[in-house]
Write a protein that holds these residues in place. Structure first.
Motif, PDB file in Angstrom:
ATOM      1  N   ILE A 229      -7.623  -4.530  -2.322  1.00 35.97           N
ATOM      2  CA  ILE A 229      -8.542  -3.884  -1.381  1.00 35.97           C
ATOM      3  C   ILE A 229      -7.921  -2.632  -0.778  1.00 35.97           C
ATOM      4  CG2 ILE A 229      -9.708  -4.160   0.845  1.00 35.97           C
ATOM      5  CD1 ILE A 229     -10.260  -7.022   0.156  1.00 35.97           C
ATOM      6  N   GLY A 230      -6.626  -2.685  -0.494  1.00 31.82           N
ATOM      7  CA  GLY A 230      -5.979  -1.589   0.208  1.00 31.82           C
ATOM      8  C   GLY A 230      -5.779  -0.329  -0.607  1.00 31.82           C
ATOM      9  N   HIS A 231      -5.911  -0.415  -1.954  1.00 33.48           N
ATOM     10  CA  HIS A 231      -5.654   0.791  -2.750  1.00 33.48           C
ATOM     11  C   HIS A 231      -6.708   1.872  -2.521  1.00 33.48           C
ATOM     12  CE1 HIS A 231      -8.774  -0.656  -5.497  1.00 33.48           C
ATOM     13  NE2 HIS A 231      -8.709   0.483  -6.142  1.00 33.48           N
TER      14      HIS A 231
ATOM     15  N   ILE B  77       0.843  -1.204   0.000  1.00 31.15           N
ATOM     16  CA  ILE B  77       0.000   0.000   0.000  1.00 31.15           C
ATOM     17  C   ILE B  77       0.872   1.247   0.000  1.00 31.15           C
ATOM     18  CG2 ILE B  77      -1.762   1.268   1.280  1.00 31.15           C
ATOM     19  CD1 ILE B  77      -2.654  -1.435   2.467  1.00 31.15           C
ATOM     20  N   TYR B  78       1.893   1.239   0.833  1.00 29.00           N
ATOM     21  CA  TYR B  78       2.796   2.395   0.964  1.00 29.00           C
ATOM     22  C   TYR B  78       3.509   2.687  -0.355  1.00 29.00           C
ATOM     23  CZ  TYR B  78       6.830   5.094   2.583  1.00 29.00           C
ATOM     24  OH  TYR B  78       7.804   6.057   2.747  1.00 29.00           O
TER      25      TYR B  78
ATOM     26  N   ALA C   1       1.275   3.480   9.570  1.00 28.54           N
ATOM     27  CA  ALA C   1       1.746   2.540   8.554  1.00 28.54           C
ATOM     28  C   ALA C   1       0.918   2.671   7.279  1.00 28.54           C
ATOM     29  CB  ALA C   1       1.655   1.108   9.075  1.00 28.54           C
ATOM     30  N   GLY C   2       1.597   2.571   6.133  1.00 26.09           N
ATOM     31  CA  GLY C   2       0.925   2.661   4.840  1.00 26.09           C
ATOM     32  C   GLY C   2       0.699   4.073   4.372  1.00 26.09           C
ATOM     33  N   SER C   3       1.135   5.076   5.135  1.00 26.64           N
ATOM     34  CA  SER C   3       0.937   6.469   4.769  1.00 26.64           C
ATOM     35  C   SER C   3       2.282   7.172   4.666  1.00 26.64           C
ATOM     36  CB  SER C   3       0.062   7.174   5.816  1.00 26.64           C
ATOM     37  OG  SER C   3       0.768   7.290   7.036  1.00 26.64           O
TER      38      SER C   3
END
Length: 414
Positions: A245-247, A39-40, A164-166
């Motif tokens: 899903i995470g996008h 995702i990141y 996380a992921g940002s």
């Protein structure tokens, strides 16, 4: 009830508890960051899905080779030195993820992540088996798997809180690096306090000997071939599903990840008792079926509840394949070659590497709106494991019948 079952009966060697507790700490740090890496890289670094898939895949590809060599290194150099070195270096890789900005650097860091993770993991499993009596190994590996998933339940929650992921992913990576460094220190303490018995010289095996083990033990070979596709199915949890899903629904992906972990904690011990009625390879075939059906559910459902149900099905497959897989290795591996067998089991990472890449390609060229087709393809790829498990089961049954026949003949002669 789970905790009572786990801790009341499990009186392990202190080193075994060190491995289990350290596994909980390290997996908490792992799940804080690395499941969100796809995702990141996509959202914050603007890297396209196919390249993200390749970055994630190289970690798994390097892991194949390093896991294979890790068993031999731990037999030659000792479990502690290999584990301490791998965990200390792994913590530095996480610091690198925090500050990297170029795509090629992420490729390098991902490769190093796979290297150190998969030198450490089979060595830790071999150490756990070394200090645990044969009749308690199933309990020990169940406890280790419990620790992995308890860390998986806590890690994502902490990771999300820390960003996380940002674009604010610096802190989660640094916290994880500190946890890994502390685990390395814990291992140093255990090395000083608890000396392991010296290995027999016959236990020291070369890479060539490990390769011969793989290709001469046919049951082990078919287990590995089946595991390539099953491990590939599991890899989609961190790779293809995280992107799919995470996008646009990071919270939904995090929720599903937690469902996965909680489902392991709830179903692990009931399934372990149920599967005692079946042979290990029969349980693996059932797990393969659940893995594939769970994957297909991810593609056809949008409703969060139905996605959670699919994750439960997927998780049942995970429990059956991975816990039973470790038990099967213990059943077929000669005691003096345990490190070699656990190291050679890393061949399954070929499937994880290839599947992560295939998932990224499918997302790129078919599009994020073709979930049913994409995950149907992934389901069918998972089912390829079934005939390999079937063949391995047949050979094992024939081997056991021959053993019984020989024992009866010996008794008759006596």
């Amino acid at each position: 009830m789970i905790f009572k079952t786990l801790f009341h009966k499990a009186q392990f060697h202190p080193v075994a508890w060190g491995v289990i507790i350290g596994t909980f700490l390290s997996r908490t740090g792992f799940f804080m960051t690395l499941p969100f890496l796809g995702i990141y890289l996509g959202k914050e670094k603007g890297i396209d899905p196919a390249t993200v898939g390749a970055i994630l895949a190289i970690s798994l590809l390097v892991g194949t080779v390093s896991s294979f060599a890790g068993g031999a290194l731990s037999d030659r150099l000792g479990r502690y030195p290999v584990m301490i070195t791998a965990m200390g270096a792994w913590s530095l890789v996480l610091v690198g993820f925090a500050f990297a900005s170029e795509t090629w650097i992420f490729f390098v860091l991902s490769a190093l992540n796979g290297l150190f993770r998969n030198v450490f993991e089979p060595t830790a499993r071999a150490l756990l088996a070394d200090v645990t009596p044969e009749d308690r190994r199933t309990d020990a590996f169940n406890a280790r798997y419990f620790a992995i998933n308890l860390g998986g339940a806590i890690g994502p929650l902490i990771g999300l809180k820390l960003g996380a992921g940002s674009s604010s992913s610096l802190l989660p990576f640094l916290v994880s690096a500190i946890i890994f460094a502390l685990y390395a220190v814990l291992l140093v303490v255990f090395m000083l306090l608890f000396k392991l018995e010296a290995k027999e010289k016959s236990a020291v095996v070369s890479i060539n000997q490990m390769a011969r083990i793989v290709f001469t033990d046919k049951v082990f070979l078919y287990f590995l071939l089946g595991n390539i596709f099953v491990a590939g199915a599991y890899s989609h949890l961190d790779t293809t599903l995280s992107q799919y899903i995470g996008h646009d629904r990071v919270e939904a992906y995090s929720f599903l990840f937690i469902v996965n972990t909680l489902a392991v904690l709830i179903f692990q011990y009931p399934l372990a008792r149920l599967m005692k009625r079946f042979s290990s390879l029969a349980a693996l075939k059932i797990g393969c079926l659940f893995f594939g059906l769970g994957l297909f559910g991810f593609g056809i459902f949008d409703n969060l509840f139905l996605l959670a149900c699919s994750m439960v099905v997927f998780t049942i497959g995970e429990i059956l394949c991975f816990v039973v897989g470790d038990v099967l290795i213990g059943e077929i591996a000669p005691g003096h070659l345990r490190g070699a067998y656990y190291g050679a089991s890393g061949f399954a990472f070929i499937g994880q590497s290839a599947s992560a890449w295939v998932g990224g390609i499918l997302l790129k060229y078919l599009g994020f709106d073709q979930g049913p087709l994409i995950f149907a393809i992934l389901m069918l790829l998972t089912f390829i494991a079934f005939p390999f498990y079937q063949r391995g089961q047949h050979i094992l049954e024939q081997r056991q019948k021959l053993k019984v026949s020989c024992e009866k003949t010996t008794e008759a002669i006596v």
